[in-house]
Scaffold this active site. Structure first.
Site, mmCIF file in Angstrom:
data_model
loop_
_atom_site.group_PDB
_atom_site.id
_atom_site.type_symbol
_atom_site.label_atom_id
_atom_site.label_comp_id
_atom_site.label_asym_id
_atom_site.label_seq_id
_atom_site.Cartn_x
_atom_site.Cartn_y
_atom_site.Cartn_z
ATOM 1 N N GLU A 108 -1.514 6.119 3.053
ATOM 2 C CA GLU A 108 -2.275 6.226 1.804
ATOM 3 C C GLU A 108 -2.523 7.698 1.480
ATOM 4 O O GLU A 108 -2.624 8.540 2.386
ATOM 5 C CB GLU A 108 -3.619 5.487 1.962
ATOM 6 N N ASN A 161 -4.463 -4.085 -5.032
ATOM 7 C CA ASN A 161 -5.045 -4.008 -3.686
ATOM 8 C C ASN A 161 -6.537 -4.279 -3.798
ATOM 9 O O ASN A 161 -7.198 -3.748 -4.702
ATOM 10 C CB ASN A 161 -4.833 -2.600 -3.110
ATOM 11 N N GLU A 162 -7.061 -5.093 -2.897
ATOM 12 C CA GLU A 162 -8.501 -5.398 -2.870
ATOM 13 C C GLU A 162 -9.018 -5.585 -4.298
ATOM 14 O O GLU A 162 -9.947 -4.913 -4.749
ATOM 15 C CB GLU A 162 -9.280 -4.325 -2.096
ATOM 16 N N TYR A 191 -11.017 -5.403 9.395
ATOM 17 C CA TYR A 191 -11.242 -4.204 10.212
ATOM 18 C C TYR A 191 -12.167 -4.528 11.384
ATOM 19 O O TYR A 191 -13.088 -5.338 11.250
ATOM 20 C CB TYR A 191 -11.850 -3.093 9.357
ATOM 21 N N GLU A 204 -3.868 -4.730 6.123
ATOM 22 C CA GLU A 204 -4.770 -3.665 6.620
ATOM 23 C C GLU A 204 -5.545 -4.227 7.800
ATOM 24 O O GLU A 204 -6.216 -5.257 7.668
ATOM 25 C CB GLU A 204 -5.742 -3.198 5.532
ATOM 26 N N GLN A 247 -4.290 3.621 9.767
ATOM 27 C CA GLN A 247 -3.126 3.971 9.010
ATOM 28 C C GLN A 247 -2.209 4.833 9.874
ATOM 29 O O GLN A 247 -2.618 5.286 10.926
ATOM 30 C CB GLN A 247 -3.544 4.727 7.750
#
Ligand code: AHR
Length: 525
Positions: free
Chosen positions: A53, A200-201, A267, A322, A371
């Site tokens: 990113e 995204n999201e 996460y 992710e 990432q």
């Protein structure tokens, strides 16, 4: 009389065997029972996907330094990072975000670099973004790495036209303004672009939409994402975070087969207000993070159950695009840059996650750790011209034997470690030993994790058939004196894989003693 004696002998033999087996079993701390008959299911290499990113120094300074940099580079890509990534066999790379994707206007990043638009990266610390790394630089990087590109399109602040033209620019071999613009910018042949994320999201930084609304938006945008020439797009809808089952249900109901994949973000964080230090933590905090990491399993199962109801043929894949640890940034670094160290704790988190994803690959077809460089649970950290490989890098490198290998079913019988996080609904104690077994080209690959910080574990890897394995070909281990150990700039690496020659082949299988907090990968035939 003779019959009685024979029966008695038989009973005595059975008793003795039971005692011997009992002794054998109690000599082990854990047993991994492998069913070597095979499942016919492959572990898609895309489970080992990466995510890059425009955030902190992931792109600038991490992957890209530009052609004029004093840091050794190949066409602007830093050489040390490029070489290290090649060794990982990266299968797929997601770009340009993350949250950045819904602020990204691709036309800012094409044409002569000196003339490109410059903006402030509003998601990540307001850093200057000069767009010197754009579509050409990303797709050429994928070609150098031999990986599939996974582009995240801008739904939040971009138009359907902008997204449609991006796909045309990258993949069309026809005569059109977009394809000619690409040619004028130096790329004659179209690139192959498979994975395309429609936002995204979308529930958050990607537009704060409701699931119902996003479903409609997805349908509209996806309509204009064309397949040019031989290119076939695999369209991914922005999916849920954690246990947002309503999101998954709504999209499965309203979008269904119009998407090839639905994403999920998870996460390993205990407290979003204070995520804790990446390197300075207690034993309890270590076990808590492992319990949190493993908490993805019931979440995966419920998302899969919902998908199964709407799509029993499993045409739509679940992509965990992710995942990883998220700690407080390293002291003294920009809070918006998410730069964190990676210790043996992260290595264990990576191994447990990969083991888990391997189990669900009839629905989970891709995962992208967050990432790749310098952000969150990175493979690589850079500082100026220096580079270190993190313990997480080593797990990905050691585990690459599982990429596209046949998954073999196994059960691990072991003790569990309790920890406060395990008491929270949806979480549980941490297994002391975890494993994956796969087979490729006739070679069995076994990865084993000892999560216990203080006790070694005697593990038996047993097989359905005696003699299923006749020799151990090689073994490597990742471990260190302290779970907080990490590799730092200007110092010799503390955490790196070493050859391991402690595997014993016995009648029962492969016996091995795993040191505390260690990860072992062995190959056998
Ligand atoms: O990985 C960092 C950020 O986390 C991503 O940009 C976003 O998608 C997620 O919230």
């Amino acid at each position: 009389m003779r019959t009685t004696t024979r029966n008695e002998m038989k009973r005595l033999f059975l008793l003795l065997s039971a005692i011997l087996l009992g002794i054998g079993a109690s000599a082990q701390d854990a047993t991994v029972r492998v069913h070597e008959g095979g499942t016919g299911t492959l572990i898609p290499k895309e489970i080992y996907g990466q995510f890059s990113e425009h955030l902190g120094s992931c792109i600038y300074g991490g992957l890209w330094v530009g052609k004029d940099s004093p840091i050794p580079n190949e066409d602007g890509y830093r050489l040390d990072v490029l070489e290290a990534l090649k060794k990982l066999q990266v299968p797929v790379l997601r770009w340009p975000g993350g949250c950045f994707a819904d602020d990204y206007h691709w036309m800012d990043g094409i044409g002569p670099q000196a003339q490109r638009a410059y903006i402030s990266n509003n998601n990540w610390g307001g850093t200057l973004e000069d767009n010197s790394f754009g579509t050409h630089e990303f797709l050429n990087l994928c070609e150098k790495l031999g990986c599939e590109p996974y582009i995240s399109g801008n739904v939040g602040s971009g138009s359907v036209e902008e997204m449609a033209k991006w796909v045309e620019y990258m993949t069309s071999d026809a005569k059109s303004t977009m394809a000619d613009l690409r040619r004028a910018n130096g790329r004659e042949e179209p690139w192959k672009v498979k994975y395309f994320g429609v936002g995204n999201e979308a529930w958050g930084c990607g537009g704060n939409m409701t699931a119902q609304y996003y479903g409609d938006v997805y349908r509209r945008y996806a309509t204009y994402l064309r397949n040019y020439g031989g290119n076939r797009l695999y369209k991914v809808a922005s999916g849920a975070s954690d246990g947002d089952y309503v999101w998954t249900e709504t999209l499965m109901k309203n979008v269904g087969n119009r998407m090839n994949g639905l994403s999920l973000h998870y996460y390993s964080v205990i407290n979003w207000n204070d995520k804790g230090s990446a390197t300075d933590f207690t034993d309890t905090q270590y076990y808590d993070i492992l319990s949190k990491t493993l908490g993805i399993e019931p979440i995966l199962r419920r998302h899969i159950e919902i998908m199964d109801r709407y799509d029993p043929q499993r045409r739509v894949a679940l992509l965990v695009d992710e995942w990883g640890t998220w700690f407080n940034v390293e002291p003294g670094t920009n809070p918006g840059h998410l730069f964190q160290q990676s210790t043996m704790r992260d290595a264990v988190v990576a191994a447990l996650n990969l083991d888990l994803f391997h189990k669900y690959t009839d629905r989970v077809k891709m995962a992208n750790i967050a990432q790749i460089v310098n952000v969150l649970q990175s493979m690589i950290l850079t500082r100026g011209a220096e580079m270190v490989l993190t313990p997480t890098y080593h797990v990905f490198e050691m585990y690459k034997v599982h990429q596209d290998a046949e998954y073999l079913a196994s059960e691990t019988i072991c003790g569990h470690i309790d920890t406060p996080q395990a008491k929270r609904p949806g979480y549980g104690p941490v297994p002391e030993v975890d494993a994956t077994v796969s087979r490729k080209d006739g070679v069995l690959n076994v990865s084993l994790v000892n999560t216990d910080l203080h006790r070694e574990k005697k593990v038996l890897v047993s097989f359905d058939k005696e003699g299923a394995v006749s020799k151990v070909l090689s073994a490597r281990i990742l471990t260190s004196g302290d779970v907080r150990d990490h590799n730092d700039f200007g110092a010799a690496p503390k955490v790196a894989p070493k050859a391991f020659n402690g595997c014993r082949l016995t009648r029962k299988g492969i016996e091995v003693t795993l040191p505390p907090c260690s990860i072992l990968v062995l190959s056998a035939q």
